[in-house]
Design an enzyme around this catalytic site. Structure first.
Site, PDB file in Angstrom:
ATOM      1  N   LYS A  51       0.862  -1.097  -0.053  1.00 37.82           N
ATOM      2  CA  LYS A  51      -0.073  -0.089  -0.094  1.00 37.82           C
ATOM      3  C   LYS A  51       0.960   1.249   0.128  1.00 37.82           C
ATOM      4  O   LYS A  51       1.951   1.061   0.422  1.00 37.82           O
ATOM      5  CB  LYS A  51      -0.926  -0.073   1.265  1.00 37.82           C
ATOM      6  CG  LYS A  51      -1.829   1.096   1.275  1.00 37.82           C
ATOM      7  CD  LYS A  51      -2.978   0.823   2.599  1.00 37.82           C
ATOM      8  CE  LYS A  51      -3.863   2.061   2.527  1.00 37.82           C
ATOM      9  NZ  LYS A  51      -5.003   1.852   3.731  1.00 37.82           N
ATOM     10  N   SER A 125      -9.756   2.203   2.659  1.00 35.45           N
ATOM     11  CA  SER A 125      -8.786   3.153   1.783  1.00 35.45           C
ATOM     12  C   SER A 125      -7.874   2.206   1.199  1.00 35.45           C
ATOM     13  O   SER A 125      -7.229   2.506  -0.082  1.00 35.45           O
ATOM     14  CB  SER A 125      -7.902   3.818   2.813  1.00 35.45           C
ATOM     15  OG  SER A 125      -7.227   3.379   3.703  1.00 35.45           O
ATOM     16  N   SER A 149     -10.078   0.027   6.640  1.00 31.34           N
ATOM     17  CA  SER A 149      -9.376   0.161   5.212  1.00 31.34           C
ATOM     18  C   SER A 149      -8.839  -1.006   4.738  1.00 31.34           C
ATOM     19  O   SER A 149      -8.634  -1.223   3.682  1.00 31.34           O
ATOM     20  CB  SER A 149      -8.216   1.218   5.430  1.00 31.34           C
ATOM     21  OG  SER A 149      -8.706   2.471   5.572  1.00 31.34           O
TER      22      SER A 149
END
Ligand SMILES: [Zn+2]
Lengths: 449, 431
Positions: A51, A125, A149
């Site tokens: 990420k 997210s 997330s």
């Protein structure tokens, strides 16, 4: 139990294996915005993606924020270091909501799209991590969750998303959203693969004071607790699918129990107070002159200088800075920030009591996967309400995992299992047993052998 | 008048507070730096235990209650020297609470002793400003006093006393002292921020006192404000009017959590002030004189302890004053020789000291009555009016004796015996 990692290791790879993957991935990426960076040079090993808010030495790490454009950290996050050390190969940096601020993956320059149908959101997210996992057959995503997330995009993209106990993994190298809530976790196509990498990454790290040396356990519980207040918030179609799922689960010898936990109502506001209070201090450092976006005009007064830099923040980042700065200001701090911390303490105690002899189970999201156009119309509070099921375990630092339990009109729907702190493997074991009677469907299998 | 101080002191640790960079003075800017003390995204602070240990020792020396479980907070403000735009510092769970600095006649109470990180150094020049992050993350303690200081003299004594206490803790803050000064002559509080060095601190206080005095004398109103000290003009200038308190948005520092200080071993505290009090009391001597001798000289205190029972204390103090003048407090044997000479009334000069150090014997010369008389008379003639002054104030005899014995190396008690007789004769002659 299916381990893609051992399957991959046992198979012969054609010479152009990685070139082909990269080619295909780039093509899909142009459509879905899963990656911010794809590593062209990968040529061996089991691929892992990271990420974009987790630092990889020498690779631009922006947390999908314009203000961090060109920021190239001179160090690896501890988790990344461990992946490299264990022979995994870095595939690229995955897209996300800016700094982790979002539940749908659209709060960034290039909104992420659902791999099953690109009109729909991928969730956020950790949007790119989930898309990458849905695209690639052999791949692990290193993701991060603050309030949901990992669970949210895993559910919307139909993969397994695991968030460990707060402190079970080092946060060194993570670009902070809210330090007391952030957890690095994983996404994969099976619980077994997550177990493999969790074992390699967990433990105390001298570079992160909050990391814990407490070993993770695998204590099974025969009871599944459903919190009625959460069911009341669930969309009707999701609810009936979830009840069908609970029926199937009974065949695995689990007992289902419904309990009321009225305090859970406070978790959304309390979470947003604590997380934005911390976020607003973390984002204070972005002033445009040491790294990332640089203000050219050095003759400006400092206040004007950093204000210009901070214009680079997206709308949601600005909103959370304002909110967070407000709730920790002297005149209202006791009313908001301090009270929210008390609510967290209380919720931890209440939920801990439930987790003594059971696992918590709920749908991961209260709604079916929404379309991108639909979520754009949501107000911030409507958006924040989408985190109702993922916030309680995240706010309280309990390990949890989302997995697919059914498909509605071709779109996956996810359930979330929560276990007691440091009983992380129990969540994975639960999913193992589910995977014995359920087959995930993947639309893409890039890199299949 | 009320003065309160916030004094920042750098702790003598090898590495910085939250990373492993060296704290040593570097020859180049921005070399003792890493992602943590530069505030790079993804970096994280880890606490330097040695800094906490030293801070705990200092807090004990300042009579504070020690907090068993400390935590840190973020103090948020935007300034180019602050890499994260927040400073990691302490507030309610700081290392030391309460406590006091003991002056000769009163106690200056403390609010707290807190551990915090130093910001970077800003170097301003013509047309540009540079930032050196070598200093960023150096461990500091901030000592916050109550506004108990009521005179300039107390201000000096407070700083002097704090300095000597810290010196005995291994911290020499002669030049590096940085302080904020809260000063109010009326009811409104004025803060003078970021004063560097003791001299400037005193000057800033002096200026503020006269400035506020002048306003009050003209029936003016003192404004609540923050001022800064200008070294060139020795004045303070208004830098910010305060409508309300500054807003720092303090929150708990979640990356550091709680830290237990209970197991940190501190070195036993030697208190120069306590030592001076006790020596002064048991020998009926001056606290101030003793403290000044030992304040920044642990050997001097060692010497006092070693010889206080064996020799006359007045001579001991007198010898210590001489020994310090010649920088000779290290070697206790050399000192004892000096002490014997002083007791025998021998004047000490550099030559004497050198001889002693070489192990040469110093002859203690015996003076005849005529020689002593001649020496006294010569002195009385040289110092005009001395006889007149003596007739008005008999204490002048000490000056005469001191001068004569130092100049000729005659024992003071032999001089005293003759002085009164000689002056009497002189006065008779004049009549
Ligand atoms: Zn450093």
């Amino acid at each position: 139990m299916r381990s893609y990692i051992s399957e991959f290791e046992s198979k012969e790879k054609p010479k152009d294996y990685y070139t082909k993957i990269i080619e295909e991935l780039k093509r899909k990426n142009a459509e879905l915005n899963a990656f911010n960076i794809i590593n062209d040079e990968i040529n061996s090993g089991f691929p892992f993606s990271v990420k974009d808010n987790i630092c990889v030495n020498g690779v631009e790490s922006t947390a999908s924020s314009k203000i961090l454009k060109t920021y190239t950290p001179p160090f690896d996050a501890t988790v990344v270091e461990k992946f490299k050390h264990n022979g995994f190969s870095f595939l690229g940096k995955t897209n996300m909501d800016e700094f982790g601020f979002g539940s749908f993956g659209i709060n960034c320059e290039k909104p992420a799209k659902n791999p099953i149908n690109s009109d729909y959101v991928a969730g956020g997210s950790s949007s790119g991590a989930a898309i990458a996992t849905a695209l690639l057959k052999y791949h692990i995503a290193v993701a991060e969750s603050t309030g949901g997330s990992i669970s949210a995009p895993a559910a919307f993209c139909g993969v397994v998303g695991f968030t460990p106990t707060y402190g079970a993994l080092s946060r060194y190298g993570l670009i902070d959203y809210a330090n007391s809530l952030d957890k690095i976790g994983f996404m994969a196509r099976s619980a077994a693969d997550i177990r493999t990498v969790l074992k390699q990454c967990t433990g105390r790290d001298g570079k992160d004071t909050t990391s814990s040396s407490q070993p993770l356990t695998d204590n099974p519980k025969a009871k599944l607790t459903v919190i009625t207040e959460l069911m009341d918030k669930t969309d009707e179609k999701i609810k009936s699918a979830f009840l069908r799922f609970l029926d199937k689960i009974k065949s695995l010898d689990y007992k289902i129990e419904y309990v009321s936990l009225p305090e859970i109502e406070h978790s959304i506001p309390a979470y947003y107070i604590v997380s934005t209070a911390e976020a607003s201090t973390n984002l204070a450092r972005y002033t445009g002159f040491k790294y990332g976006f640089k203000v050219e005009d050095f003759s400006k007064k400092y206040n004007d200088f950093f204000t210009e830099a901070r214009n680079q923040f997206g709308m949601e980042a600005k909103r959370r800075i304002v909110l967070g700065t407000f709730v920790r200001s002297a005149s209202v701090k006791d009313k908001y920030y301090v009270k929210a911390l008390k609510i967290r303490r209380l919720l931890i105690n209440r939920i801990k009591r439930l987790l003594k002899d059971s696992l918590l189970i709920s749908p991961t999201m209260p709604i079916q996967t929404p379309k991108i156009d639909e979520v754009k119309k949501l107000s911030p509070t409507q958006s924040y309400a989408m985190d109702a099921f993922t916030i309680p375990p995240n706010f309280c630092g309990f390990p949890h995992a989302s997995f697919t339990y059914d498909y509605l009109a071709g779109m996956p729907i996810g359930a979330q299992i929560v276990t007691d702190q440091f009983n992380d493997y129990a969540a994975l074991s639960f999913i193992d047993s589910w995977e014995n009677i359920f087959d995930y469907k993947f639309k893409y299998n890039i890199g299949a052998l | 008048m009320k003065i309160g101080l916030e004094i920042h002191v750098a702790l003598p640790t090898k590495t910085k507070l939250f990373c492993s960079d060296s704290t040593e003075e570097a020859h180049e800017p921005n070399v003792n730096v890493c992602p943590t003390c530069m505030g790079f995204p993804g970096s994280r602070p880890t606490l330097n235990k040695e800094a906490v240990r030293v801070a705990k020792s200092v807090s004990i020396a300042l009579n504070c209650d020690i907090t068993n479980r400390i935590s840190f907070i973020r103090k948020v403000y935007f300034y180019p020297d602050l890499p994260k735009s927040f400073q990691i510092t302490q507030l309610s769970e700081c290392i030391g609470k309460g406590g006091f600095i003991e002056l000769e006649k009163k106690k200056i109470h403390l609010r707290r002793v807190q551990i915090e990180e130093d910001p970077a150094r800003i170097i301003r020049s013509e047309g540009h400003t540079l930032i050196d992050f070598n200093r960023s993350g150096i461990p500091l303690i901030e000592v916050v006093t109550e506004p108990d200081i009521t005179t300039e003299e107390e201000l000096r004594e407070t700083i002097f006393t704090l300095r000597t206490i810290l010196y005995y803790q291994g911290i020499d803050i002669n030049q590096e002292i940085k302080a904020d000064l809260n000063i109010s002559l009326g009811t409104e509080r004025v803060e003078v921020k970021n004063v560097t060095g003791i001299k400037n601190l005193i000057s800033a206080a002096e200026y503020e006192i006269s400035r506020q005095n002048a306003i009050l004398l003209n029936n003016g109103k003192i404004e609540v404000e923050t001022r800064s000290f200008d070294e060139k003009s020795n004045t303070t200038k208004s830098s910010r009017k305060k409508e309300s308190d500054e807003e720092y948005g303090f929150i708990f520092e979640p990356d550091l959590g709680f830290y237990s200080t209970e197991d940190l071993e501190t070195t036993p505290v030697e208190m120069p002030t306590r030592a001076a009090f006790e020596l002064a009391r048991s020998h009926n001597s001056s606290y101030k004189t003793i403290l000044e001798l030992i304040a920044f000289d642990k050997d001097a205190l060692g010497i006092l302890y070693k010889y206080e029972k064996k020799y006359d204390f007045k001579s001991l103090i007198a010898t210590l004053e001489i020994a310090k003048r010649f920088n000779e407090t290290k070697d206790a044997n050399v000192f004892e020789e000096l002490l014997k000479l002083v007791i025998n009334g021998i004047a000490i000069n550099q030559e004497t000291v050198n001889k002693i150090k070489k192990g040469e014997r110093i002859e203690i010369r015996k003076f005849s009555k005529d020689e002593i008389d001649a020496a006294i008379l010569e002195m009385l003639k040289a110092e005009k009016d001395i006889v007149k002054r003596y007739s008005k104030n008999k204490n002048v005899i000490n000056f005469i004796v001191g001068t004569v014995s130092r100049k000729y190396g005659i024992q003071p008690r032999d001089v005293i015996k003759r002085v009164e007789i000689l002056i009497d004769t002189l006065q008779k002659v004049e009549v």
